[in-house]
Design a protein around this motif. Structure first.
Motif, PDB file in Angstrom:
ATOM      1  N   THR A 487       3.075  20.686  37.542  1.00 44.67           N
ATOM      2  CA  THR A 487       3.084  20.230  38.935  1.00 44.67           C
ATOM      3  C   THR A 487       4.323  20.734  39.656  1.00 44.67           C
ATOM      4  O   THR A 487       5.297  21.166  39.029  1.00 44.67           O
ATOM      5  CB  THR A 487       3.039  18.680  38.999  1.00 44.67           C
ATOM      6  N   HIS A 488       4.253  20.697  40.972  1.00 46.78           N
ATOM      7  CA  HIS A 488       5.438  20.982  41.785  1.00 46.78           C
ATOM      8  C   HIS A 488       5.964  19.680  42.396  1.00 46.78           C
ATOM      9  O   HIS A 488       6.856  19.716  43.241  1.00 46.78           O
ATOM     10  CB  HIS A 488       5.109  21.978  42.893  1.00 46.78           C
ATOM     11  N   GLU A 489       5.374  18.526  42.006  1.00 47.65           N
ATOM     12  CA  GLU A 489       5.797  17.237  42.549  1.00 47.65           C
ATOM     13  C   GLU A 489       7.065  16.783  41.835  1.00 47.65           C
ATOM     14  O   GLU A 489       7.015  16.100  40.800  1.00 47.65           O
ATOM     15  CB  GLU A 489       4.688  16.186  42.357  1.00 47.65           C
ATOM     16  N   ILE A 490       8.206  17.150  42.398  1.00 48.18           N
ATOM     17  CA  ILE A 490       9.485  16.864  41.741  1.00 48.18           C
ATOM     18  C   ILE A 490       9.704  15.358  41.640  1.00 48.18           C
ATOM     19  O   ILE A 490      10.205  14.846  40.637  1.00 48.18           O
ATOM     20  CB  ILE A 490      10.646  17.507  42.530  1.00 48.18           C
ATOM     21  N   ARG A 491       9.285  14.657  42.685  1.00 41.10           N
ATOM     22  CA  ARG A 491       9.507  13.211  42.665  1.00 41.10           C
ATOM     23  C   ARG A 491       8.715  12.545  41.534  1.00 41.10           C
ATOM     24  O   ARG A 491       9.221  11.666  40.838  1.00 41.10           O
ATOM     25  CB  ARG A 491       9.108  12.610  44.023  1.00 41.10           C
ATOM     26  N   PHE A 492       7.480  13.016  41.366  1.00 41.10           N
ATOM     27  CA  PHE A 492       6.659  12.497  40.269  1.00 41.10           C
ATOM     28  C   PHE A 492       7.354  12.791  38.940  1.00 41.10           C
ATOM     29  O   PHE A 492       7.451  11.931  38.070  1.00 41.10           O
ATOM     30  CB  PHE A 492       5.271  13.145  40.308  1.00 41.10           C
ATOM     31  N   ARG A 494      10.477  13.256  38.366  1.00 40.92           N
ATOM     32  CA  ARG A 494      11.683  12.435  38.196  1.00 40.92           C
ATOM     33  C   ARG A 494      11.326  10.998  37.829  1.00 40.92           C
ATOM     34  O   ARG A 494      11.936  10.384  36.961  1.00 40.92           O
ATOM     35  CB  ARG A 494      12.498  12.453  39.489  1.00 40.92           C
ATOM     36  N   ASP A 495      10.273  10.474  38.495  1.00 41.52           N
ATOM     37  CA  ASP A 495       9.918   9.064  38.299  1.00 41.52           C
ATOM     38  C   ASP A 495       9.144   8.803  37.015  1.00 41.52           C
ATOM     39  O   ASP A 495       9.289   7.755  36.398  1.00 41.52           O
ATOM     40  CB  ASP A 495       9.057   8.557  39.475  1.00 41.52           C
ATOM     41  N   VAL A 496       8.262   9.732  36.652  1.00 41.25           N
ATOM     42  CA  VAL A 496       7.288   9.429  35.603  1.00 41.25           C
ATOM     43  C   VAL A 496       7.543  10.173  34.292  1.00 41.25           C
ATOM     44  O   VAL A 496       7.306   9.638  33.212  1.00 41.25           O
ATOM     45  CB  VAL A 496       5.845   9.729  36.106  1.00 41.25           C
ATOM     46  N   ALA A 497       8.044  11.406  34.391  1.00 41.37           N
ATOM     47  CA  ALA A 497       8.146  12.232  33.174  1.00 41.37           C
ATOM     48  C   ALA A 497       9.158  11.648  32.198  1.00 41.37           C
ATOM     49  O   ALA A 497      10.203  11.139  32.584  1.00 41.37           O
ATOM     50  CB  ALA A 497       8.556  13.650  33.542  1.00 41.37           C
ATOM     51  N   ASP A 498       8.792  11.726  30.912  1.00 41.28           N
ATOM     52  CA  ASP A 498       9.781  11.413  29.883  1.00 41.28           C
ATOM     53  C   ASP A 498      10.657  12.637  29.665  1.00 41.28           C
ATOM     54  O   ASP A 498      11.810  12.531  29.300  1.00 41.28           O
ATOM     55  CB  ASP A 498       9.071  11.059  28.569  1.00 41.28           C
ATOM     56  N   GLU A 510      14.801  25.694  30.165  1.00 41.23           N
ATOM     57  CA  GLU A 510      15.510  24.489  29.716  1.00 41.23           C
ATOM     58  C   GLU A 510      14.576  23.299  29.728  1.00 41.23           C
ATOM     59  O   GLU A 510      13.537  23.321  30.393  1.00 41.23           O
ATOM     60  CB  GLU A 510      16.758  24.229  30.559  1.00 41.23           C
ATOM     61  N   GLN A 511      14.937  22.299  28.977  1.00 37.18           N
ATOM     62  CA  GLN A 511      14.133  21.080  28.944  1.00 37.18           C
ATOM     63  C   GLN A 511      15.012  19.883  28.655  1.00 37.18           C
ATOM     64  O   GLN A 511      16.106  20.017  28.103  1.00 37.18           O
ATOM     65  CB  GLN A 511      13.035  21.174  27.894  1.00 37.18           C
ATOM     66  N   GLY A 512      14.535  18.723  29.061  1.00 36.83           N
ATOM     67  CA  GLY A 512      15.315  17.517  28.835  1.00 36.83           C
ATOM     68  C   GLY A 512      14.794  16.413  29.723  1.00 36.83           C
ATOM     69  O   GLY A 512      13.787  16.581  30.432  1.00 36.83           O
ATOM     70  N   PRO A 513      15.462  15.267  29.711  1.00 34.21           N
ATOM     71  CA  PRO A 513      15.026  14.173  30.582  1.00 34.21           C
ATOM     72  C   PRO A 513      15.165  14.585  32.046  1.00 34.21           C
ATOM     73  O   PRO A 513      16.003  15.439  32.368  1.00 34.21           O
ATOM     74  CB  PRO A 513      15.968  13.025  30.234  1.00 34.21           C
ATOM     75  N   PRO A 514      14.346  14.003  32.941  1.00 34.81           N
ATOM     76  CA  PRO A 514      14.352  14.443  34.343  1.00 34.81           C
ATOM     77  C   PRO A 514      15.732  14.377  34.988  1.00 34.81           C
ATOM     78  O   PRO A 514      16.105  15.277  35.741  1.00 34.81           O
ATOM     79  CB  PRO A 514      13.382  13.479  35.042  1.00 34.81           C
ATOM     80  N   GLU A 515      16.494  13.348  34.649  1.00 41.23           N
ATOM     81  CA  GLU A 515      17.808  13.225  35.302  1.00 41.23           C
ATOM     82  C   GLU A 515      18.718  14.379  34.898  1.00 41.23           C
ATOM     83  O   GLU A 515      19.626  14.738  35.637  1.00 41.23           O
ATOM     84  CB  GLU A 515      18.448  11.857  35.024  1.00 41.23           C
ATOM     85  N   GLN A 516      18.405  14.998  33.765  1.00 42.32           N
ATOM     86  CA  GLN A 516      19.202  16.152  33.366  1.00 42.32           C
ATOM     87  C   GLN A 516      18.665  17.433  34.010  1.00 42.32           C
ATOM     88  O   GLN A 516      19.382  18.142  34.717  1.00 42.32           O
ATOM     89  CB  GLN A 516      19.184  16.288  31.843  1.00 42.32           C
ATOM     90  N   VAL A 517      17.370  17.696  33.824  1.00 41.99           N
ATOM     91  CA  VAL A 517      16.824  18.983  34.282  1.00 41.99           C
ATOM     92  C   VAL A 517      16.737  19.041  35.810  1.00 41.99           C
ATOM     93  O   VAL A 517      17.005  20.074  36.419  1.00 41.99           O
ATOM     94  CB  VAL A 517      15.428  19.237  33.652  1.00 41.99           C
TER      95      VAL A 517
END
Ligand SMILES: Nc1ncnc2c1ncn2[C@@H]1O[C@H](COP(=O)(O)OP(=O)(O)OP(=O)(O)O)[C@@H](O)[C@H]1O
Length: 543
Positions: A487-492, A494-498, A510-517
């Motif tokens: 998706t391109h829904e960054i907010r989704f 940030r809110d939902v992705a593990d 790169e990969q990691g938790p949303p608050e990092q990536v």
């Protein structure tokens, strides 16, 4: 003239013409379907054989073909009466012409329809019968009925092999009384009656296959409805439903709340934690190792390694062309692997290893069906000729052997779960984009998926409709469904992705938790992408 018009002698001839036409047309269409499929085959030899047949038959006069058959069959020891010979001759001729009409009809159906069927584990024949042909009919019917009327009139040439049909009989009468005009006008009127009947049948069938037509008025004709995707004779609509265009859906905010509530109330959580999954929650469920894919010379995936744990929601971000969708489609084998390995719950999906390379197994559709991986596409890919409910029950009934009654109950529940309980009888084109995508999610959930793949599910939606789809996805993730979302829904994200994966040029950057990536990306490429999609305030920039 009316005396001749009512003459049993002429009507017997008309009956012979009609018999040759209907039987030859039926056989010709069956052969034509086979030839059309051969023309669309991936095998060069098969395609060429069909092409050669069509080339010869279309390129030679039908009269010669009839005479040839009439003389050639006895040489081969096959002795048939002249009417049977005529039927064979006309059928073989029609096969060549109808093959091209049917091929055109099949090609007119959007390829996404087959891709959606494929993702549901529907085999090629089932897809052709239930999904492609019913939709191809609108393009096929006019050509086929043109041929039918042409053939009826052309049966007169069968007199060359002594078939005593209508024109021939009219000539016999004229030969005795020289009343050219009256006899031939009477014969012409008889032809007109027959061709009008054929045209009426054409109109009726065209209405049947008209997506705009009100399907609530059609009656259930049982077996034919089942054979033709509910389309030649559609099943009775669920009680209380209508096919009126929906005035409008609930206001988005209300819809979102009710969706959330309804989802909580249903058994979605049970689906998300299906008891036939081997991997315990939180352990590796989708494992990709060194996944490589090229189209021609272009390498699209350069060796992807990724693990998705059971119950995890992983969002894949990346610029256009970075290989996100290709990777997603390889998880459920909509695209084959060139190299590497993808396992879902410990099993490969539809391929095994021959000489170290991944190779598709023989029963590919069955393997995909058993994997139970639900997929939602950017352009919804709902089956255009089936109502929302029919879309949802198709795979459970046809692929997984659920009884129609149970599947319908499940379908109603699922559609209610995504806020579409009032829209079960609507055809996709009567639904808004957001509604269509929610039906598509319900359809994917109907196979009780062990994993859900979302390929840019909101990219084709107007901004005000995005929320209703994301709400459903949020609830699914919250219910514990394992999800991989492009998706391109960054907010989704940030809110939902593990976990967020950023891909570029076929690699995971790169990969990691949303608050990092998303908020503190390590790589300049990720930062540039996030700036481009409007996520200007990255963690670094804030600092
Ligand atoms: N069937 C195909 N045949 C040839 N090339 C293909 C095929 N499918 C994808 N590609 C190419 O592979 C590359 C990666 O495509 P893919 O759809 O996976 O990218 P993506 O990251 O999902 O992009 P987008 O966000 O635009 O969908 C693109 O250059 C695309 O043109």
């Amino acid at each position: 003239m009316w005396g001749y018009f009512l003459s049993p002698f002429l009507w017997q001839g008309a009956w012979i013409a009609l018999k040759i036409t209907t039987v030859a047309m039926a056989i010709g269409l069956l052969l034509g379907l086979g030839l059309a499929l051969m023309r669309l085959s991936g095998f060069w030899m098969v395609r060429s054989t069909a092409w050669f047949y069509i080339w010869v038959i279309r390129g030679t006069p039908q009269l010669l073909q009839l005479v040839f058959l009439f003389d050639a069959l006895p040489e081969l020891g096959i002795r048939l009466d002249s009417i049977t010979t005529a039927i064979i001759g006309f059928a073989l001729n029609e096969a060549a012409f109808s093959a091209e009409i049917i091929r055109g009809g099949i090609l007119s159906v959007n390829r996404n329809q087959s891709i959606a069927a494929d993702s549901l584990g529907m085999g090629k024949f089932l897809t052709l019968r239930r999904i492609i042909l019913p939709q191809a009919m609108r393009a096929i019917l006019p050509g086929v009925f043109n041929d039918t009327i042409g053939m009826l009139k052309l049966t007169s040439i069968a007199s060359i092999i002594f078939v005593n049909e209508l024109t021939f009989r009219a000539q016999q009468i004229v030969g005795q009384n020289f009343r050219f005009f009256t006899v031939f006008i009477a014969a012409g009127l008889i032809y007109l009656v027959m061709t009008s009947a054929i045209s009426l049948l054409q109109s009726w069938l065209e209405q049947r296959y008209d997506l705009e037509a009100d399907r609530t008025k059609r009656k259930d004709a049982g077996p034919l409805a089942r054979l033709t995707g509910g389309f030649l004779f559609s099943p009775a609509r669920p009680a209380g439903s209508s096919n009126e265009a929906p005035a409008s859906d609930e206001a988005p905010a209300v819809a979102a709340t009710s969706v959330a509530r309804q989802l909580d109330e249903t058994w979605l959580a049970r689906i998300a934690t299906a008891d036939d999954i081997v991997a315990p929650v939180g352990t590796p469920f989708v494992v990709a190792r060194n996944v490589q894919k090229s189209y021609g010379d272009r390498q699209v995936l350069a060796g992807i390694d990724l693990t998705v744990n059971r119950g995890e929601c992983v969002v894949i971000l990346g610029p256009s062309g970075s290989g996100k969708s290709t990777f997603l489609r390889m998880i459920n084998h909509l695209e084959g692997l060139d190299w590497g390995e993808i396992r879902v719950d410990g099993q490969t999906v539809g391929y095994d290893y021959a000489g170290g390379r991944p190779k598709a197994v023989a029963g590919l559709a069955g393997a995909k069906a058993r994997a139970r991986i639900g997929m939602v596409f950017q352009s919804f890919n709902l089956f255009g000729h089936l109502t929302a409910l029919e879309n949802v029950v198709e795979a459970p009934v046809r692929v997984h052997g659920t009884s129609p009654a149970d599947a319908e109950k499940l379908g109603q529940e699922l559609l209610a779960s995504v806020g579409l309980g009032n829209h079960t009888a609507h055809l996709p084109h009567r639904l808004s984009g957001g509604q269509q995508q929610r039906v598509a999610i319900a359809r994917a959930l109907a196979i009780k998926p062990r994993l859900m793949l979302f390929d840019e599910p909101t990219s084709a939606l107007d901004p005000e409709l995005v929320g209703e789809v994301l709400t459903v996805m949020r609830r699914l993730a919250a219910a514990g469904m394992t999800m991989v979302v492009v998706t391109h829904e960054i907010r989704f994200a940030r809110d939902v992705a593990d976990r967020v994966i950023f891909m570029d040029e076929g690699n995971i950057v790169e990969q990691g938790p949303p608050e990092q990536v998303i908020d503190a990306p390590q790589h300049e490429r990720t930062r540039r992408f996030l700036r481009m999609v409007g996520q200007v305030e990255t963690g670094e920039e804030k600092a």
